[in-house]
Design an enzyme around this catalytic site. Sequence first.
Site, mmCIF file in Angstrom:
data_model
loop_
_atom_site.group_PDB
_atom_site.id
_atom_site.type_symbol
_atom_site.label_atom_id
_atom_site.label_comp_id
_atom_site.label_asym_id
_atom_site.label_seq_id
_atom_site.Cartn_x
_atom_site.Cartn_y
_atom_site.Cartn_z
ATOM 1 N N HIS A 292 0.833 -1.208 0.000
ATOM 2 C CA HIS A 292 0.000 0.000 0.000
ATOM 3 C C HIS A 292 0.866 1.255 0.000
ATOM 4 O O HIS A 292 0.706 2.142 -0.861
ATOM 5 C CB HIS A 292 -0.902 -0.019 1.235
ATOM 6 C CG HIS A 292 -1.816 1.156 1.348
ATOM 7 N ND1 HIS A 292 -3.135 1.121 0.936
ATOM 8 C CD2 HIS A 292 -1.606 2.422 1.810
ATOM 9 C CE1 HIS A 292 -3.686 2.307 1.145
ATOM 10 N NE2 HIS A 292 -2.788 3.113 1.677
ATOM 11 N N GLU A 293 1.799 1.327 0.951
ATOM 12 C CA GLU A 293 2.628 2.531 1.048
ATOM 13 C C GLU A 293 3.594 2.651 -0.126
ATOM 14 O O GLU A 293 3.912 3.767 -0.567
ATOM 15 C CB GLU A 293 3.392 2.541 2.379
ATOM 16 C CG GLU A 293 2.522 2.489 3.625
ATOM 17 C CD GLU A 293 1.440 3.555 3.674
ATOM 18 O OE1 GLU A 293 1.604 4.605 3.017
ATOM 19 O OE2 GLU A 293 0.424 3.335 4.358
ATOM 20 N N HIS A 296 1.919 4.462 -2.860
ATOM 21 C CA HIS A 296 2.098 5.904 -2.687
ATOM 22 C C HIS A 296 3.500 6.322 -3.124
ATOM 23 O O HIS A 296 3.684 7.341 -3.804
ATOM 24 C CB HIS A 296 1.927 6.286 -1.207
ATOM 25 C CG HIS A 296 0.513 6.266 -0.715
ATOM 26 N ND1 HIS A 296 -0.483 7.029 -1.269
ATOM 27 C CD2 HIS A 296 -0.065 5.579 0.312
ATOM 28 C CE1 HIS A 296 -1.621 6.822 -0.605
ATOM 29 N NE2 HIS A 296 -1.388 5.945 0.349
ATOM 30 N N GLU A 322 -4.447 7.713 -3.139
ATOM 31 C CA GLU A 322 -4.978 6.448 -2.615
ATOM 32 C C GLU A 322 -5.296 5.463 -3.733
ATOM 33 O O GLU A 322 -5.210 4.251 -3.536
ATOM 34 C CB GLU A 322 -6.219 6.709 -1.762
ATOM 35 C CG GLU A 322 -5.917 7.307 -0.405
ATOM 36 C CD GLU A 322 -5.019 6.432 0.457
ATOM 37 O OE1 GLU A 322 -5.139 5.192 0.388
ATOM 38 O OE2 GLU A 322 -4.187 6.985 1.184
#
Length: 528
Positions: A292-293, A296, A322
């Site tokens: 997830h990160e 980003h 996101e």
Amino acid sequence: MTSPTTTDHLLYEDLLNRSRELSVLASCAGVLGWDEQTYMPKSGANLRGDQMALLAGIQHDRGTDPQLGEILQRLQDSPLVADPASVEATNIRQLRRAHERRTKLPRSLVEDLARTTSLAQQEWVNAKHAANFVHFQPWLDRVLHLKKQESACLLECLEDGQDHQFPGQAADATALIYDPLLDDYEQGARTAKLRGLFKNLREALSPFVLEIAEVAKSRKPAGDSVLRRRFPVERQRVLAESAAAALGFDFQGGRLDVTEHPFCTGIGPGDVRVTTKYDERRFDDAFFSVLHEVGHGLYEQGLPAEQWGAPAGESVSLGVHESQSRLWENFVGRGRSFWTYWFPVARRTFHDSLHDVSLDGFLAEINRVEPSLIRIQADEVTYNLHVLIRFELEQALLGGDLATADLPEAWNAKYEETLGVRPANDAEGCLQDVHWAAGLIGYFPTYTLGNVYAAQLHARANADLPGLEDGFARGEYGDLLAWLREKIHRQGQRFTPTDLIERAVGGPIDSRPLMDHLRRKYGELYGL
């Protein structure tokens, strides 16, 4: 068409220099914020609050300089803005918007917010560890008070209609407070529009969750999930870093560290920080938070470095941000193709825990749908219901319909009503997220916007790039990353969030592709 004059170019260069100075100051604050969440000693909290307040004050002074306003005023109708999608027009337009918002905020408020949220985050950590909301409540009261002041200052920026991406004005007092805060994270987002989106998702998701729950009753595995076996932390770190590098994250220009609540900070070109939280009994928590990160981080690393320090080199919104993290975490990272390559690697890395597990069994575990208490541990199907709860509660807090003293019980009641589970304590209830301590009120809805955008981007990428999933099965992700670089990352802030996504997917923003994805994937997994 009139050509830009020498004066136009000189003014524009002056504008860029001022913008880059602001970005350097923001990057300094970014490093301090990252350090606060990773390595700073607890006793440094008060000094860090003063440091953050001072930097915020300096940024505010630079960003509200009357000379900057004069430059923007002279450039806003110059030939440099003739093409709205040009780098020059993008920078002038977005810097003018930022200047107008900054000039509405007094320096004292900006400094107070920076200091208070810095201290509040440390108090949140303490309160969470003690599972005691009462300790944090005065800080939340203070943050809400300051955010209401901020909203009141910024409301005028919306009332003139320039920033209204979604049609229609706010129809109630709560929306009038909430809209200016939303707009800070997702330009053009409005309470009324988001209420409609969440209403549609609730109506679609709630019965689907019940359908899955009925099937799951007869499938409940005996004992604990295989994901709760022992996965040594150091091996988790090695596997997570290997996967991050394979996706395209450049560790020469980034790093992975440990924190209480995972996040990504883009300091600037060549410096992107991602974090996670390891638990040897929860393999999926850390691994998927890294994906997830890193999503980003890939966005930050893909921004045009030559435009750094100006809007043309910055991400466009948190919703779009996101979309990148959720796309890599869920649409890629929880898929069969991804694990066709990575599951054999995981079995070798964690032989004692996974030697008796099949690929199908592993996929069933990492995609298990089960109403839960913790948002960042939630499955794809129930995740947006977690966001919905926060969306409703922060409106109630801002609008005065909910006192902070009543937040724990209101939180618990909403979880019981919406997901059928009830927190046993405040740590797994209203203290689980850092966002309100950090002053990020209005941030939560961008997670759901990101899911909606991600579903549309994923569908379009698969249409544009035949054989994409076959590449994933070979551990190859370059085609998807290159597609995202072209469609999203390299665009900076040339377009509004909605326009950017619509251009990328070839149609309007629509939540139906998200529901289609969930029904297709989980219908197959659960035999629906």
